[in-house]
Design a protein around this motif. Structure first.
Motif, PDB file in Angstrom:
ATOM      1  N   MET A 168     -28.281  21.002 -28.475  1.00 28.87           N
ATOM      2  CA  MET A 168     -28.443  21.744 -27.227  1.00 28.87           C
ATOM      3  C   MET A 168     -29.652  21.198 -26.469  1.00 28.87           C
ATOM      4  SD  MET A 168     -29.204  25.829 -26.768  1.00 28.87           S
ATOM      5  CE  MET A 168     -27.681  26.281 -27.585  1.00 28.87           C
ATOM      6  N   PRO A 169     -29.502  20.857 -25.203  1.00 26.22           N
ATOM      7  CA  PRO A 169     -30.648  20.342 -24.453  1.00 26.22           C
ATOM      8  C   PRO A 169     -31.709  21.408 -24.249  1.00 26.22           C
ATOM      9  CG  PRO A 169     -28.780  20.748 -22.994  1.00 26.22           C
ATOM     10  CD  PRO A 169     -28.279  20.932 -24.383  1.00 26.22           C
ATOM     11  N   ALA A 170     -32.969  20.956 -24.268  1.00 28.72           N
ATOM     12  CA  ALA A 170     -34.085  21.896 -24.097  1.00 28.72           C
ATOM     13  C   ALA A 170     -34.308  22.138 -22.612  1.00 28.72           C
ATOM     14  CB  ALA A 170     -35.340  21.342 -24.757  1.00 28.72           C
ATOM     15  N   THR A 171     -33.720  23.181 -22.069  1.00 27.73           N
ATOM     16  CA  THR A 171     -33.773  23.441 -20.631  1.00 27.73           C
ATOM     17  C   THR A 171     -34.349  24.811 -20.292  1.00 27.73           C
ATOM     18  OG1 THR A 171     -31.508  24.306 -20.690  1.00 27.73           O
ATOM     19  CG2 THR A 171     -31.775  21.963 -20.190  1.00 27.73           C
ATOM     20  N   LYS A 172     -34.568  25.664 -21.266  1.00 25.56           N
ATOM     21  CA  LYS A 172     -34.976  27.037 -20.986  1.00 25.56           C
ATOM     22  C   LYS A 172     -36.473  27.189 -20.752  1.00 25.56           C
ATOM     23  CE  LYS A 172     -31.177  29.159 -23.580  1.00 25.56           C
ATOM     24  NZ  LYS A 172     -30.833  30.026 -24.734  1.00 25.56           N
ATOM     25  N   GLY A 173     -37.260  26.221 -21.149  1.00 20.93           N
ATOM     26  CA  GLY A 173     -38.701  26.311 -21.006  1.00 20.93           C
ATOM     27  C   GLY A 173     -39.396  25.588 -22.137  1.00 20.93           C
ATOM     28  N   VAL A 174     -40.716  25.706 -22.135  1.00 22.58           N
ATOM     29  CA  VAL A 174     -41.533  25.008 -23.124  1.00 22.58           C
ATOM     30  C   VAL A 174     -42.350  26.022 -23.921  1.00 22.58           C
ATOM     31  CG1 VAL A 174     -43.277  23.219 -23.495  1.00 22.58           C
ATOM     32  CG2 VAL A 174     -41.712  23.031 -21.552  1.00 22.58           C
ATOM     33  N   ILE A 175     -42.334  25.849 -25.230  1.00 22.89           N
ATOM     34  CA  ILE A 175     -43.194  26.632 -26.123  1.00 22.89           C
ATOM     35  C   ILE A 175     -44.390  25.754 -26.472  1.00 22.89           C
ATOM     36  CG2 ILE A 175     -43.398  27.877 -28.301  1.00 22.89           C
ATOM     37  CD1 ILE A 175     -41.306  29.095 -26.467  1.00 22.89           C
ATOM     38  N   GLY A 176     -45.581  26.186 -26.074  1.00 25.33           N
ATOM     39  CA  GLY A 176     -46.790  25.460 -26.427  1.00 25.33           C
ATOM     40  C   GLY A 176     -47.326  25.946 -27.755  1.00 25.33           C
ATOM     41  N   VAL A 177     -47.596  25.017 -28.664  1.00 23.41           N
ATOM     42  CA  VAL A 177     -48.098  25.377 -29.997  1.00 23.41           C
ATOM     43  C   VAL A 177     -49.492  24.786 -30.179  1.00 23.41           C
ATOM     44  CG1 VAL A 177     -47.728  25.250 -32.485  1.00 23.41           C
ATOM     45  CG2 VAL A 177     -45.761  25.445 -30.940  1.00 23.41           C
ATOM     46  N   LEU A 178     -50.476  25.660 -30.335  1.00 27.78           N
ATOM     47  CA  LEU A 178     -51.847  25.223 -30.609  1.00 27.78           C
ATOM     48  C   LEU A 178     -51.945  24.739 -32.048  1.00 27.78           C
ATOM     49  CD1 LEU A 178     -53.706  28.128 -28.818  1.00 27.78           C
ATOM     50  CD2 LEU A 178     -53.858  25.719 -28.188  1.00 27.78           C
ATOM     51  N   ILE A 179     -52.577  23.571 -32.225  1.00 26.23           N
ATOM     52  CA  ILE A 179     -52.578  22.950 -33.548  1.00 26.23           C
ATOM     53  C   ILE A 179     -53.866  22.159 -33.754  1.00 26.23           C
ATOM     54  CG2 ILE A 179     -51.460  20.757 -32.885  1.00 26.23           C
ATOM     55  CD1 ILE A 179     -49.599  21.263 -35.413  1.00 26.23           C
ATOM     56  N   GLU A 180     -54.234  22.005 -35.001  1.00 28.51           N
ATOM     57  CA  GLU A 180     -55.366  21.165 -35.434  1.00 28.51           C
ATOM     58  C   GLU A 180     -55.091  20.787 -36.881  1.00 28.51           C
ATOM     59  OE1 GLU A 180     -58.249  19.872 -36.307  1.00 28.51           O
ATOM     60  OE2 GLU A 180     -59.575  19.702 -34.564  1.00 28.51           O
ATOM     61  N   ASP A 181     -56.031  20.075 -37.506  1.00 22.99           N
ATOM     62  CA  ASP A 181     -55.869  19.724 -38.914  1.00 22.99           C
ATOM     63  C   ASP A 181     -55.708  20.974 -39.778  1.00 22.99           C
ATOM     64  OD1 ASP A 181     -55.792  16.946 -39.291  1.00 22.99           O
ATOM     65  OD2 ASP A 181     -57.955  16.768 -39.034  1.00 22.99           O
ATOM     66  N   HIS A 182     -55.014  20.801 -40.913  1.00 20.55           N
ATOM     67  CA  HIS A 182     -54.771  21.867 -41.888  1.00 20.55           C
ATOM     68  C   HIS A 182     -53.818  22.929 -41.329  1.00 20.55           C
ATOM     69  CE1 HIS A 182     -57.617  20.531 -45.005  1.00 20.55           C
ATOM     70  NE2 HIS A 182     -58.339  20.101 -43.985  1.00 20.55           N
ATOM     71  N   PHE A 183     -52.793  22.492 -40.576  1.00 20.12           N
ATOM     72  CA  PHE A 183     -51.768  23.425 -40.102  1.00 20.12           C
ATOM     73  C   PHE A 183     -50.727  23.669 -41.190  1.00 20.12           C
ATOM     74  CE2 PHE A 183     -50.402  19.168 -38.675  1.00 20.12           C
ATOM     75  CZ  PHE A 183     -49.095  19.104 -39.160  1.00 20.12           C
ATOM     76  N   ASP A 184     -49.958  24.740 -41.018  1.00 23.37           N
ATOM     77  CA  ASP A 184     -48.946  25.117 -42.006  1.00 23.37           C
ATOM     78  C   ASP A 184     -47.661  24.312 -41.818  1.00 23.37           C
ATOM     79  OD1 ASP A 184     -48.105  27.321 -44.091  1.00 23.37           O
ATOM     80  OD2 ASP A 184     -46.448  27.100 -42.675  1.00 23.37           O
ATOM     81  N   SER A 185     -47.231  23.638 -42.876  1.00 28.61           N
ATOM     82  CA  SER A 185     -46.034  22.792 -42.801  1.00 28.61           C
ATOM     83  C   SER A 185     -44.751  23.587 -42.619  1.00 28.61           C
ATOM     84  CB  SER A 185     -45.913  21.935 -44.071  1.00 28.61           C
ATOM     85  OG  SER A 185     -46.819  20.866 -44.045  1.00 28.61           O
ATOM     86  N   THR A 186     -44.646  24.731 -43.276  1.00 26.38           N
ATOM     87  CA  THR A 186     -43.428  25.543 -43.165  1.00 26.38           C
ATOM     88  C   THR A 186     -43.178  25.923 -41.715  1.00 26.38           C
ATOM     89  OG1 THR A 186     -43.691  26.435 -45.400  1.00 26.38           O
ATOM     90  CG2 THR A 186     -42.315  27.688 -43.874  1.00 26.38           C
ATOM     91  N   GLU A 187     -44.217  26.404 -41.050  1.00 30.58           N
ATOM     92  CA  GLU A 187     -44.077  26.802 -39.649  1.00 30.58           C
ATOM     93  C   GLU A 187     -43.800  25.589 -38.764  1.00 30.58           C
ATOM     94  OE1 GLU A 187     -47.655  28.991 -38.750  1.00 30.58           O
ATOM     95  OE2 GLU A 187     -47.532  29.949 -40.728  1.00 30.58           O
ATOM     96  N   PHE A 188     -44.547  24.510 -38.978  1.00 30.89           N
ATOM     97  CA  PHE A 188     -44.390  23.284 -38.193  1.00 30.89           C
ATOM     98  C   PHE A 188     -42.942  22.789 -38.225  1.00 30.89           C
ATOM     99  CE2 PHE A 188     -44.623  18.535 -38.236  1.00 30.89           C
ATOM    100  CZ  PHE A 188     -45.095  18.333 -36.942  1.00 30.89           C
ATOM    101  N   ARG A 189     -42.376  22.691 -39.401  1.00 34.06           N
ATOM    102  CA  ARG A 189     -40.999  22.199 -39.528  1.00 34.06           C
ATOM    103  C   ARG A 189     -40.004  23.170 -38.897  1.00 34.06           C
ATOM    104  NH1 ARG A 189     -41.523  20.410 -45.919  1.00 34.06           N
ATOM    105  NH2 ARG A 189     -43.155  18.838 -45.588  1.00 34.06           N
ATOM    106  N   ALA A 190     -40.247  24.458 -39.091  1.00 33.35           N
ATOM    107  CA  ALA A 190     -39.341  25.462 -38.526  1.00 33.35           C
ATOM    108  C   ALA A 190     -39.370  25.448 -36.998  1.00 33.35           C
ATOM    109  CB  ALA A 190     -39.699  26.849 -39.049  1.00 33.35           C
ATOM    110  N   PHE A 191     -40.575  25.365 -36.420  1.00 31.55           N
ATOM    111  CA  PHE A 191     -40.692  25.319 -34.961  1.00 31.55           C
ATOM    112  C   PHE A 191     -39.932  24.122 -34.395  1.00 31.55           C
ATOM    113  CE2 PHE A 191     -45.232  27.336 -35.104  1.00 31.55           C
ATOM    114  CZ  PHE A 191     -44.689  28.547 -35.490  1.00 31.55           C
ATOM    115  N   ASN A 192     -40.085  22.958 -35.044  1.00 31.52           N
ATOM    116  CA  ASN A 192     -39.459  21.732 -34.549  1.00 31.52           C
ATOM    117  C   ASN A 192     -37.939  21.779 -34.615  1.00 31.52           C
ATOM    118  OD1 ASN A 192     -41.994  20.650 -34.094  1.00 31.52           O
ATOM    119  ND2 ASN A 192     -42.045  19.511 -36.021  1.00 31.52           N
ATOM    120  N   GLU A 193     -37.409  22.586 -35.514  1.00 33.03           N
ATOM    121  CA  GLU A 193     -35.953  22.706 -35.647  1.00 33.03           C
ATOM    122  C   GLU A 193     -35.395  23.841 -34.797  1.00 33.03           C
ATOM    123  OE1 GLU A 193     -32.623  23.673 -39.132  1.00 33.03           O
ATOM    124  OE2 GLU A 193     -34.649  23.017 -39.687  1.00 33.03           O
ATOM    125  N   TYR A 194     -36.009  25.016 -34.904  1.00 37.54           N
ATOM    126  CA  TYR A 194     -35.414  26.215 -34.312  1.00 37.54           C
ATOM    127  C   TYR A 194     -35.518  26.238 -32.791  1.00 37.54           C
ATOM    128  CZ  TYR A 194     -34.562  31.157 -33.330  1.00 37.54           C
ATOM    129  OH  TYR A 194     -34.070  32.328 -32.819  1.00 37.54           O
TER     130      TYR A 194
END
Length: 205
Positions: free
Chosen positions: A1-27
């Motif tokens: 599905m093309p990303a057309t509805k808007g942008v989700i900005g995710v604040l990030i730095e070192d030592h971020f959570d991998s579970t959330e990172f992978r889920a955000f990138n997929e969902y």
């Protein structure tokens, strides 16, 4: 599905959570939203951050080219603070001016602006309320949930932590702030976050 509805900005730095990172990138892209990672880049054109080394190795990396100093929270459908220790790093100030002084770290000022921007939803999961603890006026009087080991920080900042049984609640929505307890509820957090974005879009029509 093309990303057309808007942008989700995710604040990030070192030592971020991998579970959330992978889920955000997929969902989020699957639901039609682009994910853009944001940070303070300290004058560099880009920086690469690594995930929390939960198994002794850093499994995930992300290269960020968008500095919070140069974007407007209103350009995003929502802003999410990723979990683990990344938000503690983002509230760092090279210099402090004394007791009770306003924290002016760029990411702290950015989340202040996001919370004040009409229609912008802010999400925090697990440890990431640490960033908002640096701006207690954003938490004072709000109902939230968080990881058990930062309850003292969050309550000291003036928030009302919601409890369920012998722990903190899985998920809490209070106005423009959506909070979740732990990476294990990332799925519910993400779906609720998009439901709240949709509800605000309908209300504004």
């Amino acid at each position: 599905m093309p990303a057309t509805k808007g942008v989700i900005g995710v604040l990030i730095e070192d030592h971020f959570d991998s579970t959330e990172f992978r889920a955000f990138n997929e969902y989020f892209p699957a639901q039609g939203y682009q994910v853009e990672y944001l940070s303070h880049l300290w004058g560099q054109p880009e920086l690469t951050f690594g995930s929390n080394p939960d198994d002794g190795t850093v499994d995930d990396h992300v290269t960020v080219t968008t500095d919070v100093l140069h974007v407007d929270p209103s350009d995003y459908a929502g802003i999410i603070c990723i979990g683990a220790y990344a938000m503690d790093r983002l509230r760092y100030q090279p210099e402090v001016s004394g007791p009770n002084a306003r924290n002016t770290a760029p990411a702290v000022e950015f989340v202040r602006a996001a919370m004040a921007a009409p229609g912008v939803l802010v999400g925090a999961i697990c440890h990431s309320l640490w960033l908002l603890c640096a701006a207690p006026e954003l938490l004072r009087g709000r109902q939230v949930t968080c990881a058990h080991n930062i309850v003292c920080d969050v309550e000291s900042a003036g928030a009302e932590v919601v409890y369920a049984g012998s722990g903190t609640a899985d998920l809490v929505v209070d106005g423009e702030l959506v909070t979740a307890k732990h990476p294990e509820v990332t799925g519910r957090f993400m779906s609720t976050f998009l439901e709240e974005i949709g509800a605000r879009a309908l209300a504004s029509r």
